[in-house]
Design a protein around this motif. Structure first.
Motif, PDB file in Angstrom:
ATOM      1  N   SER A  26     -26.073  23.811 -54.001  1.00 36.12           N
ATOM      2  CA  SER A  26     -27.140  23.441 -54.923  1.00 36.12           C
ATOM      3  C   SER A  26     -26.646  22.610 -56.108  1.00 36.12           C
ATOM      4  CB  SER A  26     -27.859  24.698 -55.431  1.00 36.12           C
ATOM      5  OG  SER A  26     -26.923  25.561 -56.044  1.00 36.12           O
ATOM      6  N   GLY A  27     -25.377  22.662 -56.393  1.00 35.40           N
ATOM      7  CA  GLY A  27     -24.861  21.869 -57.504  1.00 35.40           C
ATOM      8  C   GLY A  27     -23.357  21.894 -57.532  1.00 35.40           C
ATOM      9  N   GLY A  28     -22.783  21.056 -58.359  1.00 36.08           N
ATOM     10  CA  GLY A  28     -21.330  21.017 -58.504  1.00 36.08           C
ATOM     11  C   GLY A  28     -20.636  20.369 -57.320  1.00 36.08           C
ATOM     12  N   ARG A  29     -19.343  20.621 -57.261  1.00 35.74           N
ATOM     13  CA  ARG A  29     -18.523  20.051 -56.197  1.00 35.74           C
ATOM     14  C   ARG A  29     -18.877  20.692 -54.857  1.00 35.74           C
ATOM     15  NH1 ARG A  29     -13.820  22.009 -55.395  1.00 35.74           N
ATOM     16  NH2 ARG A  29     -12.807  20.973 -53.681  1.00 35.74           N
TER      17      ARG A  29
END
Length: 180
Positions: free
Chosen positions: A93-96
């Protein structure tokens, strides 16, 4: 008992020659047999993937209680050796986006032979444990003699010959003699 041991050794030699196992290169299996610490960690990684499927390095390091750099080192080695595949980025859902790793099913195969009184069953599984081929109730008269052993080796060799795999990747042939 001594004759049975001699026959089992003969069966192993027969199977090894049949599948060209004499020149196969299986460093991981040799490491595991020697019991080195690195080999035991690699074995734990393989066991994890067999039971849990693919996972990220972070998840694997938590599960094994090892540091991310340590697990990364082992995963890199095992990818290089062909035992593990990098299946690409995991959607998050987000980040790396972490990479997903898992066993390479084509890195090795195992053959199982189950000897009954009047037939044998022979199966092939891949490195992930998926059944690839199974032949049941192949006629065979169990007989504790060199002739019986030769016939068994011939049946195993014929099974192997018909397989659509790289024969050099057969890591082991396991034979079970059922009682009664």
């Amino acid at each position: 008992m001594q004759n049975e041991t001699k026959y089992l050794k003969y069966l192993y030699i027969c199977s090894a020659l049949t599948t060209n196992m004499a020149y196969m290169k299986h460093n991981l299996l040799k490491e595991i047999e020697m019991g080195s610490k690195n080999a035991l960690v690699k074995k734990r990684i393989i066991t994890h993937y067999i039971y849990n499927g693919s996972s990220t390095i972070t998840d694997l390091s938590k599960e094994m209680d090892l540091s991310v750099p340590t697990v990364t080192k082992f995963i890199d080695e095992m990818c290089e050796d062909g035992y593990i595949n990098d299946y690409g980025k995991l959607e998050t859902s987000g980040g790396r986006h972490p990479n997903l790793y898992g066993l390479n099913p084509e890195s090795g195969y195992f053959i199982g032979v189950d000897i009954k009184k009047f037939a044998i069953n022979i199966g092939l599984i891949n490195f992930k444990g998926d059944m690839m081929e199974l032949k049941m109730n192949i006629p065979y008269q169990f007989e504790n003699s060199i002739e019986g052993l030769n016939e068994l080796c011939k049946l195993i060799a014929n099974f192997i010959k018909k397989l659509n795999i790289n024969k050099e990747k057969i890591l082991n042939i396991n034979v079970n003699v059922s009682g009664g």
